[in-house]
Design a protein around this motif. Structure first.
Motif, mmCIF file in Angstrom:
data_model
loop_
_atom_site.group_PDB
_atom_site.id
_atom_site.type_symbol
_atom_site.label_atom_id
_atom_site.label_comp_id
_atom_site.label_asym_id
_atom_site.label_seq_id
_atom_site.Cartn_x
_atom_site.Cartn_y
_atom_site.Cartn_z
ATOM 1 N N LYS A 114 10.753 15.082 8.175
ATOM 2 C CA LYS A 114 10.086 14.237 9.170
ATOM 3 C C LYS A 114 11.091 13.399 9.979
ATOM 4 N N LEU A 115 12.165 12.972 9.334
ATOM 5 C CA LEU A 115 13.131 12.082 9.981
ATOM 6 C C LEU A 115 14.187 12.829 10.794
ATOM 7 N N TYR A 155 19.190 10.568 3.322
ATOM 8 C CA TYR A 155 18.694 9.968 2.079
ATOM 9 C C TYR A 155 18.870 8.450 2.080
ATOM 10 N N LEU A 156 19.994 7.973 2.597
ATOM 11 C CA LEU A 156 20.202 6.527 2.682
ATOM 12 C C LEU A 156 19.157 5.867 3.586
ATOM 13 N N MET A 157 18.854 6.499 4.721
ATOM 14 C CA MET A 157 17.868 5.939 5.646
ATOM 15 C C MET A 157 16.454 5.998 5.074
ATOM 16 N N LEU A 160 12.312 4.982 17.132
ATOM 17 C CA LEU A 160 12.132 6.421 17.080
ATOM 18 C C LEU A 160 10.950 6.716 17.986
ATOM 19 N N ILE A 161 11.109 7.688 18.868
ATOM 20 C CA ILE A 161 10.082 8.009 19.864
ATOM 21 C C ILE A 161 9.765 9.494 19.793
ATOM 22 N N GLN A 162 8.464 9.791 19.842
ATOM 23 C CA GLN A 162 8.035 11.184 19.851
ATOM 24 C C GLN A 162 6.970 11.372 20.918
ATOM 25 N N VAL A 163 7.140 12.415 21.718
ATOM 26 C CA VAL A 163 6.139 12.842 22.693
ATOM 27 C C VAL A 163 5.957 14.334 22.473
ATOM 28 N N GLY A 164 4.763 14.711 22.027
ATOM 29 C CA GLY A 164 4.542 16.108 21.676
ATOM 30 C C GLY A 164 5.460 16.481 20.533
#
Length: 134
Positions: A43-44, A81-83, A94-98
């Motif tokens: 996911k990241l 893993y650290l994040m 964090l930005i998501q479009v589609g």
């Protein structure tokens, strides 16, 4: 206009300004708390694309500032893993479009990607936390 999924740190001054710019351009926002999302590697990872690993990190995170974590010394898997373990390390927003994901708020990149209104003389840094200059 786009439907923007926006992962932020609640209370972040710059995230508030970034959201306002997107909304003023007519975009709708689904806003989520970056710190409480159950992140996984799958996911990241898409948010970072081809960026170098150091650009994945929030340079003002306490563990980065103290030198406890040095992003340039990490491999991809360790960095993720650290994040996941400490989302404060993740560069925001964090930005998501589609299906398209990105990290950070580069005004020119966002203008060409989904569009922003004419920003006139907006030249302020919308990525570095202003609280770090105190």
């Amino acid at each position: 206009m786009a439907n923007v999924i926006f992962y932020e740190k609640p209370g972040c001054i710059n995230n508030t300004k970034q959201k306002r710019l997107l909304q003023n351009a007519g975009h709708t926002l689904d806003v989520y708390n970056l710190l409480t999302i159950p992140w996984t590697l799958e996911k990241l990872r898409p948010f970072f694309g081809n960026r170098p690993i150091p650009e994945w990190f929030n340079p003002t995170a306490p563990k980065i500032k103290s030198g406890e974590i040095i992003p340039r010394n990490l491999d991809e898997r360790t960095a993720l893993y650290l994040m996941i373990a400490n989302p404060l390390l993740i560069r925001r927003p964090l930005i998501q479009v589609g299906e398209v994901c990105q990290v950070g708020f580069d005004i020119e990149q966002i203008k060409s990607w989904i569009g922003l209104n004419d920003l006139g003389s907006v030249i302020e840094d919308l990525e570095t936390c202003p609280n770090t200059h105190q």
